[in-house]
Scaffold this active site. Sequence first.
Site, PDB file in Angstrom:
ATOM      1  N   ASP A  13       0.810  -1.228   0.000  1.00  0.00           N
ATOM      2  CA  ASP A  13       0.000   0.000   0.000  1.00  0.00           C
ATOM      3  C   ASP A  13       0.840   1.274   0.000  1.00  0.00           C
ATOM      4  OD1 ASP A  13      -2.230  -1.662   0.091  1.00  0.00           O
ATOM      5  OD2 ASP A  13      -2.225  -1.691   2.291  1.00  0.00           O
ATOM      6  N   LYS A  16       1.952   1.986  -5.079  1.00  0.00           N
ATOM      7  CA  LYS A  16       2.560   1.415  -6.297  1.00  0.00           C
ATOM      8  C   LYS A  16       1.659   1.626  -7.513  1.00  0.00           C
ATOM      9  CE  LYS A  16       2.554  -2.539  -4.258  1.00  0.00           C
ATOM     10  NZ  LYS A  16       2.135  -2.122  -2.905  1.00  0.00           N
ATOM     11  N   GLY A  40      -4.381  -4.499  -3.779  1.00  0.00           N
ATOM     12  CA  GLY A  40      -5.393  -3.500  -4.117  1.00  0.00           C
ATOM     13  C   GLY A  40      -4.657  -2.243  -4.533  1.00  0.00           C
ATOM     14  N   HIS A  41      -4.633  -1.965  -5.826  1.00  0.00           N
ATOM     15  CA  HIS A  41      -3.854  -0.840  -6.345  1.00  0.00           C
ATOM     16  C   HIS A  41      -4.795   0.259  -6.837  1.00  0.00           C
ATOM     17  CE1 HIS A  41      -0.187  -3.680  -7.155  1.00  0.00           C
ATOM     18  NE2 HIS A  41      -0.564  -3.658  -5.892  1.00  0.00           N
ATOM     19  N   THR A 130      -5.571 -11.627   3.912  1.00  0.00           N
ATOM     20  CA  THR A 130      -6.687 -10.954   3.246  1.00  0.00           C
ATOM     21  C   THR A 130      -7.846 -11.932   3.013  1.00  0.00           C
ATOM     22  OG1 THR A 130      -5.749 -11.482   1.100  1.00  0.00           O
ATOM     23  CG2 THR A 130      -5.156  -9.346   2.048  1.00  0.00           C
ATOM     24  N   GLN A 225       2.081  -6.209  -3.084  1.00  0.00           N
ATOM     25  CA  GLN A 225       2.586  -6.283  -1.696  1.00  0.00           C
ATOM     26  C   GLN A 225       3.849  -5.424  -1.547  1.00  0.00           C
ATOM     27  OE1 GLN A 225       1.645  -9.734  -3.167  1.00  0.00           O
ATOM     28  NE2 GLN A 225      -0.272  -8.775  -2.634  1.00  0.00           N
ATOM     29  N   PRO A 309      -8.800  -0.908   8.933  1.00  0.00           N
ATOM     30  CA  PRO A 309      -7.941   0.238   9.219  1.00  0.00           C
ATOM     31  C   PRO A 309      -6.480  -0.211   9.251  1.00  0.00           C
ATOM     32  CG  PRO A 309      -9.293  -0.329  11.148  1.00  0.00           C
ATOM     33  CD  PRO A 309      -9.698  -1.242  10.038  1.00  0.00           C
ATOM     34  N   ARG A 310      -5.607   0.565   8.598  1.00  0.00           N
ATOM     35  CA  ARG A 310      -4.196   0.184   8.593  1.00  0.00           C
ATOM     36  C   ARG A 310      -3.505   0.693   9.841  1.00  0.00           C
ATOM     37  NH1 ARG A 310      -3.612   2.403   2.483  1.00  0.00           N
ATOM     38  NH2 ARG A 310      -4.656   0.683   1.400  1.00  0.00           N
ATOM     39  N   SER A 418       5.054  12.260  -4.688  1.00  0.00           N
ATOM     40  CA  SER A 418       3.662  12.563  -5.003  1.00  0.00           C
ATOM     41  C   SER A 418       3.018  13.323  -3.850  1.00  0.00           C
ATOM     42  CB  SER A 418       2.879  11.298  -5.373  1.00  0.00           C
ATOM     43  OG  SER A 418       2.645  10.503  -4.246  1.00  0.00           O
ATOM     44  N   GLY A 420      -0.518  13.980  -3.776  1.00  0.00           N
ATOM     45  CA  GLY A 420      -1.960  13.767  -3.880  1.00  0.00           C
ATOM     46  C   GLY A 420      -2.156  12.552  -4.753  1.00  0.00           C
TER      47      GLY A 420
HETATM   48  P1  GDP Z   1      -0.695   0.218  -3.556  1.00  0.00           P
HETATM   49  O1  GDP Z   1      -1.278  -1.053  -3.060  1.00  0.00           O
HETATM   50  O2  GDP Z   1       0.760   0.314  -3.278  1.00  0.00           O
HETATM   51  O3  GDP Z   1      -0.995   0.487  -5.007  1.00  0.00           O
HETATM   52  O4  GDP Z   1      -1.392   1.387  -2.724  1.00  0.00           O
HETATM   53  P2  GDP Z   1      -2.977   1.532  -2.388  1.00  0.00           P
HETATM   54  O5  GDP Z   1      -3.678   1.942  -3.621  1.00  0.00           O
HETATM   55  O6  GDP Z   1      -3.467   0.325  -1.685  1.00  0.00           O
HETATM   56  O7  GDP Z   1      -2.947   2.676  -1.303  1.00  0.00           O
HETATM   57  C1  GDP Z   1      -2.430   3.935  -1.577  1.00  0.00           C
HETATM   58  C2  GDP Z   1      -3.519   4.989  -1.318  1.00  0.00           C
HETATM   59  O8  GDP Z   1      -2.921   6.265  -1.273  1.00  0.00           O
HETATM   60  C3  GDP Z   1      -4.559   5.066  -2.415  1.00  0.00           C
HETATM   61  O9  GDP Z   1      -5.781   5.457  -1.850  1.00  0.00           O
HETATM   62  C4  GDP Z   1      -4.020   6.160  -3.326  1.00  0.00           C
HETATM   63  O10 GDP Z   1      -5.020   6.830  -4.072  1.00  0.00           O
HETATM   64  C5  GDP Z   1      -3.439   7.101  -2.305  1.00  0.00           C
HETATM   65  N1  GDP Z   1      -2.289   7.903  -2.755  1.00  0.00           N
HETATM   66  C6  GDP Z   1      -1.245   7.538  -3.549  1.00  0.00           C
HETATM   67  N2  GDP Z   1      -0.362   8.546  -3.641  1.00  0.00           N
HETATM   68  C7  GDP Z   1      -0.849   9.555  -2.875  1.00  0.00           C
HETATM   69  C8  GDP Z   1      -0.368  10.855  -2.534  1.00  0.00           C
HETATM   70  O11 GDP Z   1       0.704  11.292  -2.931  1.00  0.00           O
HETATM   71  N3  GDP Z   1      -1.151  11.603  -1.684  1.00  0.00           N
HETATM   72  C9  GDP Z   1      -2.342  11.159  -1.195  1.00  0.00           C
HETATM   73  N4  GDP Z   1      -3.029  11.940  -0.369  1.00  0.00           N
HETATM   74  N5  GDP Z   1      -2.815   9.942  -1.500  1.00  0.00           N
HETATM   75  C10 GDP Z   1      -2.075   9.145  -2.311  1.00  0.00           C
HETATM   76  P1  IMO Z   2      -0.796  -4.293  -2.159  1.00  0.00           P
HETATM   77  O1  IMO Z   2      -0.329  -4.860  -3.474  1.00  0.00           O
HETATM   78  C1  IMO Z   2      -0.909  -4.602   2.162  1.00  0.00           C
HETATM   79  C2  IMO Z   2      -0.818  -8.636   3.875  1.00  0.00           C
HETATM   80  C3  IMO Z   2      -2.048  -9.086   4.620  1.00  0.00           C
HETATM   81  C4  IMO Z   2      -1.415  -9.974   5.667  1.00  0.00           C
HETATM   82  C5  IMO Z   2      -0.290 -10.658   4.891  1.00  0.00           C
HETATM   83  C6  IMO Z   2      -0.638 -12.034   4.355  1.00  0.00           C
HETATM   84  O2  IMO Z   2      -2.099  -3.592  -2.250  1.00  0.00           O
HETATM   85  O3  IMO Z   2       0.287  -3.479  -1.537  1.00  0.00           O
HETATM   86  P2  IMO Z   2      -2.174 -12.834   2.335  1.00  0.00           P
HETATM   87  O4  IMO Z   2      -3.625 -12.614   2.058  1.00  0.00           O
HETATM   88  O5  IMO Z   2      -1.270 -12.308   1.265  1.00  0.00           O
HETATM   89  O6  IMO Z   2      -1.849 -14.251   2.705  1.00  0.00           O
HETATM   90  O7  IMO Z   2      -1.881 -11.979   3.682  1.00  0.00           O
HETATM   91  O8  IMO Z   2       0.015  -9.797   3.811  1.00  0.00           O
HETATM   92  N1  IMO Z   2      -1.041  -8.171   2.492  1.00  0.00           N
HETATM   93  C7  IMO Z   2      -1.037  -6.879   2.118  1.00  0.00           C
HETATM   94  N2  IMO Z   2      -0.905  -5.752   2.850  1.00  0.00           N
HETATM   95  N3  IMO Z   2      -1.016  -4.516   0.828  1.00  0.00           N
HETATM   96  C8  IMO Z   2      -1.111  -5.629   0.070  1.00  0.00           C
HETATM   97  O9  IMO Z   2      -1.089  -5.603  -1.279  1.00  0.00           O
HETATM   98  C9  IMO Z   2      -1.166  -6.890   0.715  1.00  0.00           C
HETATM   99  N4  IMO Z   2      -1.294  -8.167   0.297  1.00  0.00           N
HETATM  100  C10 IMO Z   2      -1.194  -8.936   1.387  1.00  0.00           C
HETATM  101  O10 IMO Z   2      -2.729  -7.985   5.189  1.00  0.00           O
HETATM  102  O11 IMO Z   2      -0.833  -9.191   6.668  1.00  0.00           O
HETATM  103 MG    MG Z   3      -2.840  -1.707  -1.821  1.00  0.00          MG
END
Ligand code: GDP
Ligand code: IMO
Ligand code: MG
Length: 429
Positions: A13, A16, A40-41, A130, A225, A309-310, A418, A420
Amino acid sequence: MPLDIIVGTQWGDEGKGRVVDMLSARADYVARFNGGDNAGHTVTVGTQTFKLHLTPSGIIHPNTIGILGNGVVIYPETLLAEITMLRNYGVTVDPTRLRISHAAHLITPGHRALDRAQETARGKDQIGTTGRGIGPAYTDKTARRGIRMEEMLDESDFHRRMVAHIEEVNQTLARLYEVEPLDPSPIADQYADYAEKLRDYIGDTSALVWEALRRGQSVLAEGAQGTLLDLDHGTYPFVTSSSPLATGVMGGLGIGVGHVGRVIGVTKAFQSRVGAGPFPTEVQGDTAVRLRGTGANPWDEFGTTTGRPRRVGWLDGVLLRYAVRINGLTELVVTKLDVLSGLPEVRVCVAYRANGREYSDLPLGPADLSPFEPVYEDMPGWDADLTGVRSWGDLPAAAQNYLARISELSGVPVCQVSVGPEREQVVDV
Ligand code: GDP
Ligand code: IMO
Ligand code: MG
């Protein structure tokens, strides 16, 4: 043009998805090499927000071809729902734009049931997965009894294979976990229908990527991840079951090591984690609410996949330096810098302390972080709203200093920041 790699440096998270989207403007192929729909991207384009779990984030750019490599595990229901969602937003997704490796493994309802049963059985030692069946699917793969996408191409045998798989899962569910068995027949029927829908997408993506690289086209590898969730090099056993590292790209896409160009680590300006496991710089109380947000903004720290919640904390420079080493990162992209605006001070962990000694690097990898206490450096914060900033010179000096310190601690340059979630909200360094 070489193969550029994007990986998370923390526990996932990091942002990416948005970084991949940004770099995809000039890519020919965007390839997922690990994980499944545990990812979840999020990609925000104007008023549209895409939450992608399996489809490579780069597919939103019409110039790209998306690839799901052999290292990915695929839950067809999620993939097909995502394809429909993308089409509804006007993104073309068909077998010319999305290719799935014949050697990628399937996730089934059996794997999901096992994931749930295993978590329940762990009691207070839960990993906090998850629940997407990731661990059991990779377990079947390494135990050499998994079902690969290529088996979907064999109409005559696929149904029987699925029934046999669910019957096998049922034995484990009943004997080890005392859980109700699944009904094999409707699941096998359902998967036969998925096979029909996915058949034309399946092919040898390893050869496809190789040919693209030989033609001089550009390939972007999109990690899911993060480094600290790596099966071998993460905070074991609180990890996922695949390799999210840059080195996972070669095995997960089936390409040699000679093509790699940039290896980009995505780092959130602070630290977050969903699920259980060590987190030395975790904060609680008001500061946690401040970093996490309350859920009012779409980017607040609540899981993209599960809504949990993270857990949040200050940036951990020791773990960041570890991520640079273990991935061979050439540079960093720092995300969510805007979230730190308004804090009087920003803390960063520069070393660990244990038994009266200070460590600037981990003595034995990140699995057991319990002996360590973070050594913090407090840096002046900044008040200015950064969301409209587009150039380095317009960042407050305190924000510039924070980024410079991140670069110093990690040992690699910060190339972009970044401010936003939107495509345009980026500052080149
Ligand atoms: P990923 O799994 O690494 O792709 O990240 P996620 O999408 O799960 O979580 C990142 C969250 O931060 C998402 O809600 C993005 O829209 C948000 N985000 C990414 N870059 C920025 C930033 O620079 N500022 C803010 N406020 N939000 C961001
Ligand atoms: P992205 O790509 C954050 C975490 C789970 C758990 C551990 C094992 O969005 O960054 P799993 O279901 O993979 O066996 O769970 O890994 N986890 C993540 N945490 N972002 C993710 O993906 C994750 N994918 C798995 O919360 O702690
Ligand atoms: Mg994610």
